[in-house]
Design a protein around this motif. Structure first.
Motif, PDB file in Angstrom:
ATOM      1  N   ILE A  13      34.247  40.213  37.078  1.00 55.90           N
ATOM      2  CA  ILE A  13      34.649  39.413  35.780  1.00 55.90           C
ATOM      3  C   ILE A  13      34.928  37.938  36.251  1.00 55.90           C
ATOM      4  N   GLU A  14      35.486  37.761  37.559  1.00 50.27           N
ATOM      5  CA  GLU A  14      35.545  36.467  37.914  1.00 50.27           C
ATOM      6  C   GLU A  14      34.136  35.580  37.988  1.00 50.27           C
ATOM      7  N   LEU A  15      33.079  36.565  38.603  1.00 47.12           N
ATOM      8  CA  LEU A  15      31.813  35.824  38.732  1.00 47.12           C
ATOM      9  C   LEU A  15      31.173  35.359  37.115  1.00 47.12           C
ATOM     10  N   ASP A  16      31.807  36.454  36.293  1.00 47.33           N
ATOM     11  CA  ASP A  16      31.421  36.126  35.028  1.00 47.33           C
ATOM     12  C   ASP A  16      32.080  34.788  34.416  1.00 47.33           C
ATOM     13  N   VAL A  17      33.196  34.779  34.661  1.00 47.95           N
ATOM     14  CA  VAL A  17      34.125  33.521  34.191  1.00 47.95           C
ATOM     15  C   VAL A  17      33.179  32.140  35.074  1.00 47.95           C
ATOM     16  N   THR A  67      20.664  40.207  32.576  1.00 45.41           N
ATOM     17  CA  THR A  67      21.154  40.139  33.854  1.00 45.41           C
ATOM     18  C   THR A  67      22.050  38.982  33.898  1.00 45.41           C
ATOM     19  N   GLY A  68      22.544  38.845  35.165  1.00 48.01           N
ATOM     20  CA  GLY A  68      23.958  37.713  35.088  1.00 48.01           C
ATOM     21  C   GLY A  68      24.181  37.364  36.741  1.00 48.01           C
ATOM     22  N   TRP A  69      25.162  36.376  36.874  1.00 47.75           N
ATOM     23  CA  TRP A  69      25.681  36.168  38.109  1.00 47.75           C
ATOM     24  C   TRP A  69      26.257  37.269  38.819  1.00 47.75           C
ATOM     25  N   ALA A  70      26.974  37.776  38.054  1.00 50.86           N
ATOM     26  CA  ALA A  70      27.792  39.186  38.849  1.00 50.86           C
ATOM     27  C   ALA A  70      26.646  40.196  39.350  1.00 50.86           C
ATOM     28  N   GLN A  71      25.469  40.306  38.539  1.00 46.89           N
ATOM     29  CA  GLN A  71      24.645  41.259  38.891  1.00 46.89           C
ATOM     30  C   GLN A  71      23.920  41.048  40.068  1.00 46.89           C
ATOM     31  N   VAL A  72      23.412  39.535  40.343  1.00 45.83           N
ATOM     32  CA  VAL A  72      22.779  39.369  41.385  1.00 45.83           C
ATOM     33  C   VAL A  72      23.623  39.146  42.632  1.00 45.83           C
ATOM     34  N   GLN A  73      24.766  39.174  42.438  1.00 47.06           N
ATOM     35  CA  GLN A  73      25.797  39.054  43.704  1.00 47.06           C
ATOM     36  C   GLN A  73      26.312  40.573  44.100  1.00 47.06           C
ATOM     37  N   GLY A  74      25.698  41.644  43.556  1.00 51.09           N
ATOM     38  CA  GLY A  74      26.255  42.985  44.130  1.00 51.09           C
ATOM     39  C   GLY A  74      26.319  43.914  43.244  1.00 51.09           C
ATOM     40  N   ARG A  75      26.213  43.385  41.788  1.00 54.96           N
ATOM     41  CA  ARG A  75      26.288  44.663  40.766  1.00 54.96           C
ATOM     42  C   ARG A  75      27.229  45.606  40.812  1.00 54.96           C
ATOM     43  N   ALA A  76      27.081  46.871  40.879  1.00 52.84           N
ATOM     44  CA  ALA A  76      28.385  47.942  40.818  1.00 52.84           C
ATOM     45  C   ALA A  76      28.901  47.871  42.292  1.00 52.84           C
ATOM     46  N   GLY A  77      28.431  47.285  43.193  1.00 57.37           N
ATOM     47  CA  GLY A  77      28.781  47.283  44.741  1.00 57.37           C
ATOM     48  C   GLY A  77      30.203  46.325  44.777  1.00 57.37           C
ATOM     49  N   ILE A  78      30.449  45.431  43.819  1.00 51.49           N
ATOM     50  CA  ILE A  78      31.583  44.631  43.920  1.00 51.49           C
ATOM     51  C   ILE A  78      32.643  45.118  43.105  1.00 51.49           C
ATOM     52  N   PRO A  79      34.032  45.085  43.363  1.00 51.53           N
ATOM     53  CA  PRO A  79      34.957  45.581  42.577  1.00 51.53           C
ATOM     54  C   PRO A  79      35.057  44.799  41.008  1.00 51.53           C
ATOM     55  N   TRP A  80      35.427  45.737  40.107  1.00 47.18           N
ATOM     56  CA  TRP A  80      35.342  45.042  38.664  1.00 47.18           C
ATOM     57  C   TRP A  80      35.923  43.662  38.527  1.00 47.18           C
ATOM     58  N   GLU A  81      37.209  43.736  39.017  1.00 46.40           N
ATOM     59  CA  GLU A  81      38.098  42.119  38.936  1.00 46.40           C
ATOM     60  C   GLU A  81      36.932  41.015  39.354  1.00 46.40           C
ATOM     61  N   GLU A  82      36.128  41.257  40.679  1.00 47.32           N
ATOM     62  CA  GLU A  82      35.532  40.225  41.171  1.00 47.32           C
ATOM     63  C   GLU A  82      34.331  40.183  40.257  1.00 47.32           C
ATOM     64  N   ASP A 103      40.023  45.276  26.041  1.00 51.50           N
ATOM     65  CA  ASP A 103      41.384  45.305  25.624  1.00 51.50           C
ATOM     66  C   ASP A 103      42.419  45.016  26.638  1.00 51.50           C
ATOM     67  N   ASP A 104      41.914  45.413  27.708  1.00 50.95           N
ATOM     68  CA  ASP A 104      43.085  44.964  29.015  1.00 50.95           C
ATOM     69  C   ASP A 104      42.490  43.663  29.481  1.00 50.95           C
ATOM     70  N   TYR A 105      41.490  43.030  29.116  1.00 46.86           N
ATOM     71  CA  TYR A 105      41.278  41.529  29.710  1.00 46.86           C
ATOM     72  C   TYR A 105      42.669  40.523  29.482  1.00 46.86           C
ATOM     73  N   THR A 106      42.631  39.495  30.347  1.00 52.52           N
ATOM     74  CA  THR A 106      43.607  38.606  30.056  1.00 52.52           C
ATOM     75  C   THR A 106      42.867  37.492  29.533  1.00 52.52           C
ATOM     76  N   PRO A 107      43.425  36.414  28.845  1.00 57.19           N
ATOM     77  CA  PRO A 107      42.896  35.241  28.257  1.00 57.19           C
ATOM     78  C   PRO A 107      41.935  34.704  28.870  1.00 57.19           C
ATOM     79  N   HIS A 108      42.279  34.450  30.447  1.00 53.55           N
ATOM     80  CA  HIS A 108      41.254  34.147  31.397  1.00 53.55           C
ATOM     81  C   HIS A 108      39.883  34.882  31.396  1.00 53.55           C
ATOM     82  N   GLN A 109      39.977  36.217  31.486  1.00 54.14           N
ATOM     83  CA  GLN A 109      38.900  37.293  31.570  1.00 54.14           C
ATOM     84  C   GLN A 109      38.262  36.981  30.120  1.00 54.14           C
ATOM     85  N   ARG A 110      38.755  36.653  29.197  1.00 53.42           N
ATOM     86  CA  ARG A 110      38.292  36.750  27.777  1.00 53.42           C
ATOM     87  C   ARG A 110      37.024  35.463  27.735  1.00 53.42           C
ATOM     88  N   ARG A 111      37.171  34.545  28.477  1.00 53.01           N
ATOM     89  CA  ARG A 111      36.358  33.396  28.477  1.00 53.01           C
ATOM     90  C   ARG A 111      34.872  33.936  28.927  1.00 53.01           C
TER      91      ARG A 111
END
Length: 187
Positions: free
Chosen positions: A152-156, A135-150, A118-126
């Protein structure tokens, strides 16, 4: 990764991991009352909601409806069996059933709860332009050890760069993290 590969990997993994699932189910039932599986609404491809399956790792009634509460290493809501299942990511094995049902893929952005979307921007909804993954790109880059915004950016970034070779890199790194135990649980 092609859908056929997701199905083949899921079937093979479920066959190989079925003894682990059986032991985990017994440990969950012996350790606390309640169901073996935890079901939670998540958002997937195109913003469609689905019921994601996991092995239950917390005492019954721990999670407020609709909004996840952060789980810390010494969280009293986590059961004895749940600690091991979370630390090893074995609680995610039932996600393979979501892959077989077509709601998830092996590789893709992790699905989030509707309240977060609900709080995503149109860019984040991508990030919903592809099936969510186990599993995904964000998970192998640090999982819960990286900030939420980062994350989402890794997912996009994954959505923009996805390819069979990137998926294979993510799978290889996931296997490495599972074997070594690095980065699986937040400190």
């Amino acid at each position: 990764m092609p859908r056929a590969a997701d199905i083949a990997i899921s079937v093979l993994a479920l066959l190989v991991l079925s003894p682990v699932l059986l032991v985990a189910a017994v440990a969950i039932k012996l350790g606390s009352r309640g169901p073996v599986l935890y079901r939670q609404r998540r958002v997937g491809l195109g913003g469609a909601e689905f019921e994601m399956l996991k092995l239950r790792t917390m005492v019954l009634g721990s999670d407020p409806v609709g909004i996840g509460t952060a789980v810390t290493r010494d969280d009293p809501r986590v059961t004895g069996a749940g600690r091991l299942l979370r630390r090893t990511s074995l609680d995610e094995i039932p996600n393979l059933l979501n892959v077989l049902r077509g709601e998830m893929a092996i590789v893709g952005p992790r699905p989030t709860i509707p309240a977060q979307v609900d709080d995503y921007t149109p860019h984040q909804r991508r990030r919903h332009e592809v099936r969510p993954g186990i599993t995904g790109w964000a998970q192998v880059q640090g999982r819960a050890g990286i900030p939420w915004e980062e994350r989402i950016e890794l997912d996009v970034d994954y959505v923009d760069r996805r390819s069979a070779s990137l998926d294979l890199r993510i799978l290889a790194k996931t296997v490495w993290l599972l074997v070594t135990g690095h980065g699986l649980a937040p400190d």
